[in-house]
Design a protein around this motif. Sequence first.
Motif, short mmCIF file in Angstrom:
data_model
loop_
_atom_site.label_atom_id
_atom_site.label_comp_id
_atom_site.label_asym_id
_atom_site.label_seq_id
_atom_site.Cartn_x
_atom_site.Cartn_y
_atom_site.Cartn_z
N THR A 3 -11.57 -17.01 18.85
CA THR A 3 -12.16 -17.49 17.61
C THR A 3 -11.48 -16.92 16.38
N ALA A 117 -7.92 -32.28 13.78
CA ALA A 117 -9.04 -31.34 13.73
C ALA A 117 -9.25 -30.67 15.09
N LEU A 118 -8.68 -31.28 16.15
CA LEU A 118 -8.81 -30.71 17.49
C LEU A 118 -7.50 -30.06 17.93
N VAL A 177 -2.96 -23.60 10.96
CA VAL A 177 -4.07 -23.68 10.00
C VAL A 177 -4.85 -24.99 10.17
N TRP A 178 -4.83 -25.56 11.38
CA TRP A 178 -5.50 -26.85 11.60
C TRP A 178 -6.97 -26.68 11.91
N ASP A 179 -7.35 -25.54 12.34
CA ASP A 179 -8.73 -25.35 12.78
C ASP A 179 -9.54 -24.68 11.67
N THR A 180 -10.24 -25.48 10.87
CA THR A 180 -10.94 -24.94 9.71
C THR A 180 -12.02 -23.94 10.11
N THR A 181 -12.62 -24.12 11.30
CA THR A 181 -13.65 -23.16 11.71
C THR A 181 -13.03 -21.77 11.86
N LEU A 183 -10.13 -20.74 10.77
CA LEU A 183 -9.53 -20.35 9.50
C LEU A 183 -10.55 -19.69 8.58
N MET A 184 -11.72 -20.31 8.50
CA MET A 184 -12.75 -19.82 7.58
C MET A 184 -13.51 -18.65 8.16
N LYS A 185 -13.64 -18.64 9.49
CA LYS A 185 -14.32 -17.53 10.16
C LYS A 185 -13.57 -16.24 9.87
N ASN A 187 -12.36 -15.31 7.26
CA ASN A 187 -12.67 -14.78 5.93
C ASN A 187 -14.12 -14.30 5.82
N LEU B 19 -7.77 -22.05 0.77
CA LEU B 19 -7.23 -21.99 2.12
C LEU B 19 -5.75 -22.41 2.13
N THR B 21 -4.49 -24.68 3.61
CA THR B 21 -4.39 -26.14 3.60
C THR B 21 -4.45 -26.68 2.17
N GLN B 25 -12.47 -22.97 0.09
CA GLN B 25 -13.55 -22.62 1.02
C GLN B 25 -14.78 -22.34 0.18
N ARG B 48 -17.23 -22.65 22.07
CA ARG B 48 -16.35 -21.59 21.57
C ARG B 48 -17.05 -20.25 21.53
N LEU B 50 -19.60 -19.27 19.76
CA LEU B 50 -19.86 -18.84 18.39
C LEU B 50 -21.36 -18.88 18.11
N ARG B 151 -20.12 -28.19 12.17
CA ARG B 151 -19.71 -27.07 13.01
C ARG B 151 -19.20 -25.92 12.13
N ASP B 152 -18.37 -26.26 11.14
CA ASP B 152 -17.85 -25.23 10.23
C ASP B 152 -18.98 -24.48 9.53
N THR B 156 -19.64 -20.63 10.07
CA THR B 156 -19.09 -19.76 9.02
C THR B 156 -19.92 -19.72 7.74
N THR B 158 -19.70 -21.94 5.53
CA THR B 158 -18.83 -22.49 4.48
C THR B 158 -18.26 -23.85 4.89
#
Lengths: 207, 473
Positions: A3, A117-118, A177-181, A183-185, A187, B19, B21, B25, B48, B50, B151-152, B156, B158
């Motif tokens: 993760t 996204a996957l 950097v494709w997986d925003t979850t 990526l943001m987790k 931070n 980010l 990208t 965020q 996952r 989480l 999910r995000d 998270t 965010t």
Amino acid sequence: MTTDEIPAVESVSGTGVPIRGNDIDTDQIIPARFMKVVTFDGLGEFAFFDLRFDENDDPKAHPFNDERFQGASVLAVNANFGCGSSREHAPQALLRWGIDAIIGESFAEIFAGNCLALGIPTVTADSETVETIQEWVEANPDDEIDVDVAAETVTYGGTTADVTVDDAQRKALVDGVWDTTALMKANAGEVQKTAASLPYVEDGERA
Amino acid sequence: MSEGTLYDEVWDRHKVTTLPTGQDQLFIGLHLIHEVTSPQAFGMLRERDLQVAYPELTHATVDHIVPTADQSRPYSDDAAEEMMAELEANVREAGIDFSDPASGDQGIVHVVGPEQGLTQPGKTIVCGDSHTSTHGAFGALAFGIGTSQIRDVLATGTVAMEKQQVRKIEVTGELGEGVEAKDVILEIIRQLGTEGGVGYVYEYAGEAIENLSMEGRMSICNMSIEGGARAGYVNPDETTYEWLEATDYFQANPERFEELKPYWESIRSDETATYDDVVTIDGSSLEPVVTWGTTPAQGVGISEPIPSPDDLPADKQETARRAQEHMRVEPGETMEGYEIDVAFLGSCTNARLPDLRRAAAIVEGREVHPDVRAMVVPGSQRVQRAAEDEGLKAIFEDAGFEWRNAGCSMCLGMNEDQLEGDEACASSSNRNFIGRQGSKDGRTILMNPQMVAAAALEGSVTDVRDLKEVTTV
Ligand code: SF4
């Protein structure tokens, strides 16, 4: 998948499976009736369901049913693959069947976005190149194809062909950097600080 | 780019970082979830390994599939029962508050958030539902999100987003008799089109907006998405604060109200704010608006003629022709007298207490037309109870309306409440798309709740202002 780290997808290797035909829409990839589900788990067995099974649920001739292509991870398709409804269930079904990369002549935009996204690359090549790859896969179902996202090439047998990967997609996959979850987790500390700075978020209410 | 608007202020205060990208965020202050769009996201989380990061900032209800007649469990529709059971398991596991039917607080997600005091100025609010824009009525930044974003947010707290432009829509003047917030937003969408708001957030301002109740502001913000804008908001003011102060949450925590008010004041758009676009609409010239077609932008004033497709911009002509064929209306005629089979008073646009009160005032002492099937579906159990207590239920039932339990119901026909065949429905909801109310041949005419009441009585689309005169004589 861990993760904390988003795997960079620089390349994908595996045996191939060809699906021929233009304009294969997401309704064919995953028929709507399989969307009345509460998770994406198990969607893999319904990938291309109506093309794979007759009305009595008996298997028909289809690459996804073919012994030779079981375990394949690189899908080779033709033009406008994934058109129609924007359902995320379509790439989810392919991923869960085992697909990690798709080579095609062209892809519907939303479908390609959902694949990203996957972490599934959708690389494109002209129709001649794609057909050659499809023929090669049929003749060599046990041999690996290598899809190099960073170098924009596909290598099979002794041949290396140039393919195209959309710039933003290449950056997202190669830089991981494709997986925003994920990526943001990563931070979470910063998120906590932002939360604490907001007067409406009460102290001690954090998970 | 805009500067000094509520949107800018709230964005800046919630921005965690930029980010790789290129997106920002954004911290989410309230995540509302319901049974249709959340289960897959919980599945992805589980896959996952989480956890839900901020269960205390998450709130669940059930609305789309909930039956509005017999609510005994298990629900008669297996798929509905499965979705409900899944939601129950997910919220239990994560420790998320759930306004389920047994709590007495269940209802449409966009009715429940505000009435429980969860929706507040200066919060970022998301839900896997496009009408989340409703919550902008309180000066919140609220928008609908897709499954991966749910999910995000679960994982998270965010979302990853790009900032949008801000269009100020100024509605001047006083609204006339029989004209409501619903007519204002139908007029805005008619003028700016269903895609006019793409890339924008709408700030609703001006005298006509300031004079609206919170419920009226919610009706307007609700339909921002119908105009292509993912979010819409009204700057908070005394009307907002009074409404909030009266909620259970702030009644129980009056000190929180005092603590938060300065923050709410601070996020209001500055007098000197810069907007990317400004549009002005004269509210005093409006009359009740009804739709003649199959998009919310295809509306006309009740006394105005239906436009000829030839007179519309080139890119609107073909859809208008198809819509007129589907609806069986002729250019040049008005919608007045268009026969209806069903009257639906409900949805997150117009099923709050004042909506039902205004409709009841029209219905009182009169009878539903014998050819019309009429129903009221309150927006929440709280609305339902309050309406029952003040006698509205009796008024509607005496007139021949069915009184149902709270839910989305015939707004989208995901439960048993659906149009049949080519039935025409006078509806207080927000979407008149073909098939929206459960039948592909069904015809939906959007209008304000008083107008729905009037149509139910007359059996056809009616100018409620005429009816009022008749009743007062
Ligand atoms: S009432 Fe209608 S528009 Fe509102 S949330 Fe339910 S289905 Fe969506």
